[in-house]
Design a protein around this motif. Structure first.
Motif, PDB file in Angstrom:
ATOM      1  N   PHE A 167      21.294  55.461  21.038  1.00  0.00           N
ATOM      2  CA  PHE A 167      21.313  54.997  19.648  1.00  0.00           C
ATOM      3  C   PHE A 167      20.209  55.599  18.792  1.00  0.00           C
ATOM      4  O   PHE A 167      20.329  55.616  17.568  1.00  0.00           O
ATOM      5  CB  PHE A 167      21.268  53.470  19.612  1.00  0.00           C
ATOM      6  CG  PHE A 167      22.594  52.844  19.951  1.00  0.00           C
ATOM      7  CD1 PHE A 167      23.518  52.563  18.968  1.00  0.00           C
ATOM      8  CD2 PHE A 167      22.925  52.595  21.269  1.00  0.00           C
ATOM      9  CE1 PHE A 167      24.754  52.026  19.284  1.00  0.00           C
ATOM     10  CE2 PHE A 167      24.162  52.055  21.600  1.00  0.00           C
ATOM     11  CZ  PHE A 167      25.076  51.775  20.599  1.00  0.00           C
ATOM     12  N   ARG A 168      19.141  56.096  19.396  1.00  0.00           N
ATOM     13  CA  ARG A 168      18.096  56.735  18.594  1.00  0.00           C
ATOM     14  C   ARG A 168      18.125  58.261  18.701  1.00  0.00           C
ATOM     15  O   ARG A 168      17.272  58.928  18.122  1.00  0.00           O
ATOM     16  CB  ARG A 168      16.721  56.208  18.987  1.00  0.00           C
ATOM     17  CG  ARG A 168      16.506  54.754  18.573  1.00  0.00           C
ATOM     18  CD  ARG A 168      15.035  54.445  18.510  1.00  0.00           C
ATOM     19  NE  ARG A 168      14.797  53.036  18.180  1.00  0.00           N
ATOM     20  CZ  ARG A 168      13.591  52.531  17.973  1.00  0.00           C
ATOM     21  NH1 ARG A 168      12.516  53.312  18.066  1.00  0.00           N
ATOM     22  NH2 ARG A 168      13.430  51.254  17.693  1.00  0.00           N
ATOM     23  N   ARG A 169      19.109  58.808  19.425  1.00  0.00           N
ATOM     24  CA  ARG A 169      19.205  60.274  19.535  1.00  0.00           C
ATOM     25  C   ARG A 169      20.518  60.833  19.007  1.00  0.00           C
ATOM     26  O   ARG A 169      20.586  61.994  18.605  1.00  0.00           O
ATOM     27  CB  ARG A 169      19.066  60.705  21.003  1.00  0.00           C
ATOM     28  CG  ARG A 169      17.684  60.744  21.552  1.00  0.00           C
ATOM     29  CD  ARG A 169      17.596  61.696  22.738  1.00  0.00           C
ATOM     30  NE  ARG A 169      18.565  61.425  23.788  1.00  0.00           N
ATOM     31  CZ  ARG A 169      18.766  62.211  24.834  1.00  0.00           C
ATOM     32  NH1 ARG A 169      18.089  63.338  24.960  1.00  0.00           N
ATOM     33  NH2 ARG A 169      19.655  61.889  25.754  1.00  0.00           N
TER      34      ARG A 169
ATOM     35  N   LYS B 109      19.302  52.316  24.277  1.00  0.00           N
ATOM     36  CA  LYS B 109      18.898  52.229  22.868  1.00  0.00           C
ATOM     37  C   LYS B 109      18.103  53.468  22.464  1.00  0.00           C
ATOM     38  O   LYS B 109      18.292  54.017  21.373  1.00  0.00           O
ATOM     39  CB  LYS B 109      18.084  50.958  22.626  1.00  0.00           C
ATOM     40  CG  LYS B 109      18.914  49.689  22.649  1.00  0.00           C
ATOM     41  CD  LYS B 109      18.206  48.532  21.997  1.00  0.00           C
ATOM     42  CE  LYS B 109      17.034  48.045  22.799  1.00  0.00           C
ATOM     43  NZ  LYS B 109      16.428  46.811  22.205  1.00  0.00           N
ATOM     44  N   LYS B 110      17.229  53.903  23.361  1.00  0.00           N
ATOM     45  CA  LYS B 110      16.371  55.043  23.058  1.00  0.00           C
ATOM     46  C   LYS B 110      17.117  56.366  23.107  1.00  0.00           C
ATOM     47  O   LYS B 110      16.982  57.212  22.212  1.00  0.00           O
ATOM     48  CB  LYS B 110      15.202  55.075  24.043  1.00  0.00           C
ATOM     49  CG  LYS B 110      14.240  56.233  23.847  1.00  0.00           C
ATOM     50  CD  LYS B 110      13.107  56.186  24.869  1.00  0.00           C
ATOM     51  CE  LYS B 110      12.160  57.364  24.706  1.00  0.00           C
ATOM     52  NZ  LYS B 110      11.059  57.327  25.716  1.00  0.00           N
TER      53      LYS B 110
ATOM     54  N   PHE C  15      15.836  61.244   7.587  1.00  0.00           N
ATOM     55  CA  PHE C  15      16.630  61.404   8.794  1.00  0.00           C
ATOM     56  C   PHE C  15      17.724  62.442   8.541  1.00  0.00           C
ATOM     57  O   PHE C  15      18.227  62.552   7.410  1.00  0.00           O
ATOM     58  CB  PHE C  15      17.314  60.086   9.184  1.00  0.00           C
ATOM     59  CG  PHE C  15      16.376  58.984   9.592  1.00  0.00           C
ATOM     60  CD1 PHE C  15      15.478  59.168  10.633  1.00  0.00           C
ATOM     61  CD2 PHE C  15      16.403  57.759   8.945  1.00  0.00           C
ATOM     62  CE1 PHE C  15      14.617  58.143  11.024  1.00  0.00           C
ATOM     63  CE2 PHE C  15      15.556  56.736   9.323  1.00  0.00           C
ATOM     64  CZ  PHE C  15      14.656  56.921  10.366  1.00  0.00           C
TER      65      PHE C  15
ATOM     66  N   LEU D 165      18.661  58.825  13.935  1.00  0.00           N
ATOM     67  CA  LEU D 165      17.429  58.072  13.713  1.00  0.00           C
ATOM     68  C   LEU D 165      16.225  58.742  14.374  1.00  0.00           C
ATOM     69  O   LEU D 165      15.373  58.089  14.993  1.00  0.00           O
ATOM     70  CB  LEU D 165      17.597  56.635  14.219  1.00  0.00           C
ATOM     71  CG  LEU D 165      18.751  55.853  13.612  1.00  0.00           C
ATOM     72  CD1 LEU D 165      18.731  54.416  14.082  1.00  0.00           C
ATOM     73  CD2 LEU D 165      18.720  55.922  12.089  1.00  0.00           C
ATOM     74  N   ASP D 166      16.172  60.043  14.245  1.00  0.00           N
ATOM     75  CA  ASP D 166      15.053  60.844  14.730  1.00  0.00           C
ATOM     76  C   ASP D 166      14.811  61.940  13.706  1.00  0.00           C
ATOM     77  O   ASP D 166      15.584  62.894  13.629  1.00  0.00           O
ATOM     78  CB  ASP D 166      15.362  61.440  16.098  1.00  0.00           C
ATOM     79  CG  ASP D 166      14.265  62.366  16.606  1.00  0.00           C
ATOM     80  OD1 ASP D 166      13.216  62.494  15.933  1.00  0.00           O
ATOM     81  OD2 ASP D 166      14.452  62.977  17.678  1.00  0.00           O
TER      82      ASP D 166
ATOM     83  N   SER E 268      15.066  65.520  14.963  1.00  0.00           N
ATOM     84  CA  SER E 268      16.234  65.974  15.713  1.00  0.00           C
ATOM     85  C   SER E 268      16.803  67.272  15.154  1.00  0.00           C
ATOM     86  O   SER E 268      16.896  67.458  13.939  1.00  0.00           O
ATOM     87  CB  SER E 268      17.332  64.899  15.678  1.00  0.00           C
ATOM     88  OG  SER E 268      18.504  65.364  16.318  1.00  0.00           O
TER      89      SER E 268
ATOM     90  N   THR F 240      18.731  47.541   9.209  1.00  0.00           N
ATOM     91  CA  THR F 240      17.923  47.767  10.397  1.00  0.00           C
ATOM     92  C   THR F 240      18.853  48.109  11.550  1.00  0.00           C
ATOM     93  O   THR F 240      19.809  47.380  11.824  1.00  0.00           O
ATOM     94  CB  THR F 240      17.081  46.529  10.745  1.00  0.00           C
ATOM     95  OG1 THR F 240      16.211  46.239   9.647  1.00  0.00           O
ATOM     96  CG2 THR F 240      16.246  46.780  11.990  1.00  0.00           C
TER      97      THR F 240
ATOM     98  N   VAL G 208      15.061  50.075  13.841  1.00  0.00           N
ATOM     99  CA  VAL G 208      14.608  51.087  12.890  1.00  0.00           C
ATOM    100  C   VAL G 208      15.051  50.692  11.487  1.00  0.00           C
ATOM    101  O   VAL G 208      16.255  50.538  11.238  1.00  0.00           O
ATOM    102  CB  VAL G 208      15.185  52.478  13.241  1.00  0.00           C
ATOM    103  CG1 VAL G 208      14.731  53.520  12.220  1.00  0.00           C
ATOM    104  CG2 VAL G 208      14.772  52.892  14.644  1.00  0.00           C
TER     105      VAL G 208
ATOM    106  N   VAL H 118      18.913  49.142  15.585  1.00  0.00           N
ATOM    107  CA  VAL H 118      18.145  49.119  16.837  1.00  0.00           C
ATOM    108  C   VAL H 118      16.641  49.171  16.566  1.00  0.00           C
ATOM    109  O   VAL H 118      15.900  49.955  17.170  1.00  0.00           O
ATOM    110  CB  VAL H 118      18.585  50.238  17.812  1.00  0.00           C
ATOM    111  CG1 VAL H 118      19.950  49.934  18.386  1.00  0.00           C
ATOM    112  CG2 VAL H 118      18.569  51.619  17.179  1.00  0.00           C
TER     113      VAL H 118
END
Length: 400
Positions: free
Chosen positions: A42-44, A38-39, A142, A155-156, A159, A65, A69, A67
């Motif tokens: 999905f978040r990168r 997930k980290k 984002f 979602l960073d 990034s 929403t 966020v 994961v």
């Protein structure tokens, strides 16, 4: 691709992986790995959060929403799409819910107001609150990209990964669907098993005549070739025939001039966007449509959530087409939720027994082998390595 499929159909062959692959059961059952996925996935990595037609005009918005966020997508005055952290910069309350059209968003907790472009417009009772720099308290953005009628976001906020590099030229292929002008006919959300268990099914034709014998039929094809753009794939069965829309007429593509090949024949099969999207073509109500499955990990290692979109090339206006589209969408719920995901949940429960240490992917399941290879590789990669990996993939695809 079509020439290759026709050649394999004539020869009665398929492309095969070099060997049978063994995937550790822990890839599906390890809670620590699940949280890491997930980290670090999905978040990168860029996620396809909406078809463009879900935000049809300036002012359109969608809150969701992903994961854990809270995300807010908005269509700007200039027609572009922006993606924000859906969190008021005062106390963190989401400023929007659901979807609709709005030029501004008012936080339901204290009344702070934000423009559609994320700008902080007003602080309630500002004299009482005290002086702050409004420009420093806008909604957090984002990275976002709209291509091929689809919207991606990372979602960073910090990034620096290029979404263009990440797509590896795959967006050029997806553009052939023409999604920019398509219509969102229906949507729903269904629950599923572990996200990789669920995704395996989208990369697997091997199961079709067995698991789906009562829906698709036991004589349905079970062989597929896959084509790759980095981690993104297209799966389709080797065939030289095409059934014309709205008829039972089977057309021999090999007997046609290539310039006359219809686009829906060229775009057949399942198109997957790593790590969580599947696009498959259907013809409910004798109208061209696709089912887009948007898959996210759930709260625990054995859970996932899938948003299903039924997109139609044109908005149906007659009763027969509307009814046919509803029937097709309902049928696909039976197939995915009642057969694929129900099987995946039983499979996950069995794997959680801990009594086997690996599962198998055959030489005819190369798409699944590739998916698991990419998932493992990207979880382990640093941020800088991610950028190098996809910059190289994009250059390689361009060279081909």
């Amino acid at each position: 691709m079509t020439r290759s499929l026709i050649a394999h159909a004539k020869a009665g062959t398929i492309d095969q992986a070099p060997a049978v692959a063994r995937i550790p059961v822990s890839a599906y059952t390890d809670p620590a790995l699940f949280e890491l996925e997930k980290k670090r996935i999905f978040r990168r990595l860029p996620l396809m959060l909406a078809p463009s037609s879900e935000l049809p005009e300036p002012g359109s918005y969608k809150a969701m929403t992903v994961v854990g966020v809270p995300v807010l997508l908005t269509r700007q005055k200039d027609g572009s799409v922006a993606a924000f952290l859906n969190m008021c910069t005062h106390r963190g309350n989401p400023v929007a819910q659901g979807e609709g059209k709005a030029s501004r968003f008012v936080c339901g907790y204290h009344g702070w107001t934000f423009k559609n472009d994320g700008t902080l417009l007003g602080v309630a009772s500002s004299d009482d609150f005290g002086a702050i720099d409004k420009a420093a308290h806008c909604l957090k953005r984002f990275p976002v990209l709209e291509r091929a009628g689809l919207v991606w976001a990372i979602l960073d906020p910090a990034s620096t990964l290029s979404i263009e590099d990440y797509l590896c030229g795959y967006d050029d292929m997806l553009a052939n669907f023409g999604f920019d002008g398509w219509h969102v006919f229906a949507k729903r959300t269904i629950s599923g098993p572990n996200w990789k268990t669920a995704y395996d099914g989208y990369l697997d034709f091997y199961h079709l005549p067995v698991l789906h014998a009562s829906t698709f039929g036991s004589d349905f094809f079970n062989r597929a070739n896959f084509f790759a753009w980095g981690p993104h794939q297209r799966l389709t069965n080797p065939t030289g025939t095409y059934t014309k829309l709205g008829t039972d007429q089977s057309i021999d593509l090999a007997a046609m001039d290539e310039k006359d090949w219809p686009i829906d024949a060229l775009m057949a099969g399942v198109w997957t966007i790593f790590p969580h999207i599947s696009i498959a073509s259907f013809y409910g109500g004798n109208a061209r449509a696709v089912l887009i499955s948007q898959l996210f990990p759930g709260d625990s290692v054995g859970e996932s959530v899938t948003n299903q979109y039924y997109l139609m090339e044109r908005e149906p206006t007659d009763a027969a087409t509307i009814e046919g589209a509803h029937q097709q969408f309902d049928f696909l719920k039976t197939v995915v939720e009642g057969e694929d995901y129900a099987t995946g949940k039983r499979q996950h429960e069995a794997l959680m027994s801990g009594l086997t240490d690996h599962v198998l992917f055959g030489r005819n399941e190369g798409g699944g082998q590739a998916f698991h290879g990419w998932a493992e590789r990207l979880v382990a990669a640093s941020d800088d390595e991610l950028k190098r990996i996809f910059a190289a993939e994009r250059v390689a695809e361009a060279a081909e």
